[in-house]
Scaffold this active site. Sequence first.
Site, mmCIF file in Angstrom:
data_model
loop_
_atom_site.group_PDB
_atom_site.id
_atom_site.type_symbol
_atom_site.label_atom_id
_atom_site.label_comp_id
_atom_site.label_asym_id
_atom_site.label_seq_id
_atom_site.Cartn_x
_atom_site.Cartn_y
_atom_site.Cartn_z
ATOM 1 N N HIS A 61 0.872 -1.174 0.000
ATOM 2 C CA HIS A 61 0.000 0.000 0.000
ATOM 3 C C HIS A 61 0.910 1.225 0.000
ATOM 4 O O HIS A 61 1.613 1.475 0.982
ATOM 5 C CB HIS A 61 -0.903 0.000 1.231
ATOM 6 C CG HIS A 61 -1.819 -1.188 1.292
ATOM 7 N ND1 HIS A 61 -3.108 -1.169 0.795
ATOM 8 C CD2 HIS A 61 -1.612 -2.437 1.771
ATOM 9 C CE1 HIS A 61 -3.661 -2.361 0.975
ATOM 10 N NE2 HIS A 61 -2.772 -3.151 1.561
ATOM 11 N N LEU A 62 0.889 1.978 -1.081
ATOM 12 C CA LEU A 62 1.745 3.156 -1.208
ATOM 13 C C LEU A 62 1.009 4.460 -0.919
ATOM 14 O O LEU A 62 1.619 5.524 -0.891
ATOM 15 C CB LEU A 62 2.394 3.183 -2.596
ATOM 16 C CG LEU A 62 3.355 2.020 -2.868
ATOM 17 C CD1 LEU A 62 3.910 2.097 -4.277
ATOM 18 C CD2 LEU A 62 4.488 1.980 -1.841
ATOM 19 N N ARG A 63 -0.299 4.395 -0.757
ATOM 20 C CA ARG A 63 -1.128 5.472 -0.200
ATOM 21 C C ARG A 63 -1.303 6.711 -1.073
ATOM 22 O O ARG A 63 -2.028 7.627 -0.671
ATOM 23 C CB ARG A 63 -0.587 5.906 1.173
ATOM 24 C CG ARG A 63 -0.488 4.804 2.219
ATOM 25 C CD ARG A 63 -1.784 4.091 2.455
ATOM 26 N NE ARG A 63 -1.760 3.250 3.660
ATOM 27 C CZ ARG A 63 -2.601 2.259 3.907
ATOM 28 N NH1 ARG A 63 -3.552 1.983 3.015
ATOM 29 N NH2 ARG A 63 -2.515 1.551 5.007
ATOM 30 N N ASP A 302 2.333 -6.977 2.479
ATOM 31 C CA ASP A 302 1.125 -6.214 2.808
ATOM 32 C C ASP A 302 1.520 -4.942 3.574
ATOM 33 O O ASP A 302 0.873 -4.572 4.561
ATOM 34 C CB ASP A 302 0.128 -7.049 3.605
ATOM 35 C CG ASP A 302 -1.264 -6.428 3.658
ATOM 36 O OD1 ASP A 302 -1.483 -5.396 2.994
ATOM 37 O OD2 ASP A 302 -2.125 -6.961 4.392
#
Length: 419
Positions: A61-63, A302
């Site tokens: 998850h790189l947001r 993750d």
Amino acid sequence: MTLVLKNARIYANGAFAPTDALLEDGRLVAMEMGIPVPSRAVVLEKPNIVLFPGLIDVHVHLREPGFSYKETMETGTLAAARGGFTRVCAMPNLDPVPDSLEALNAQLDCIRAGAKVRVSPYGAITCGEKGETLADMAAMAPFVAGFSDDGRGVQSEEMMRAAMLEARRLNKIVAAHCEDMALVRGGCIHDGAYARAHALPGICSESEWRQVERDLRLAEETGCKYHVCHVSTKESVALIRAAKARGVDVTCETGPHYLTLDENCLQDDGRFKMNPPLRAKEDREALVQGLLDGTVDMIATDHAPHSAAEKSRGLRSSLMGVVGLETAFPVLYTHLVRTGAMTLEALLARMRDNPAARFGFDDQNDWTAFDLDSAYAVDPRAFLSRGRATPFAGMEVFGECLLTIVGGKIAWQHRMTAN
């Protein structure tokens, strides 16, 4: 910079061989024993330096876009490079959700502007990840690693069947977050001994494996390329093993924390809260066995950064998610390879070869080097990621990344000086 790795071991074609390696400005230009050392070169000669193709993480998850206070494209991919990863696959729970080509382009713009390693995004399965209408999968297909509604399982069987049929038509992977929300019941950790002892609402194992069971049946029916995200239960491992034996086109991943920790390690601290949760010892043992026998094809972090405030509310109220890019390889090398549970070659197959084969990545000139004898304690304050929540804080590990090369260019480098 000219760098020479003397008496290193290089991984190629599934095996290690002794070599010297000469790198010029980040490009590996020669590999053979007895390479002459150029003047003013930086020389690294230690007993246990290994050089291998860059690691691949198919679940991060790189947001960005939407949540840059948690992580940015630059900080997340720098963390990846520091952890030895040269390609990551970014999940779609963003703002906007990449459910159309227009929305996906916002993410692609962030990747072009800030990524320090290769980033392959996932497109969403449904619009807004709401589970109600199929996303524009056809328009996104040329630009994505696959399709996922990560963070929430697709609850409707008919919707998942339709998604799998479309993914098969497009020859793309469906990467499923398997979670039956009707069975979660507000839980915050595994429904086990710790939850009962501390009067915390539990998340039952069935909430995961029941949807894995459904999706395996649908994958068999549709012929879709199916990938199960973050497997955490012994029942899921058994179901996937049986499906593979029947010829279902399924792969799966688990995380470093599920392989090395269980509910007996829990503390009332947000750094131990993730989804799915740390489960029982029997589940961890089943995951390790699945890793060894090939049922579990790959390991993915993750990596899910949150702000300090969002992770400061204990197990009951902190947001789900921990970071993992900077700790994955050293934790797994320490707990699985140094203990003799598996070989280094087998670990690299799960962290590079298998993800590349399944997702069709053929990256050239991507390398990372580790000093396997370097021992240190995990210190989240030193992370390049904006996220600091890790269950491995303070753990003594072996294996320090020396440098990571992406496409022939240095993406991250440990401070080195000439001999």
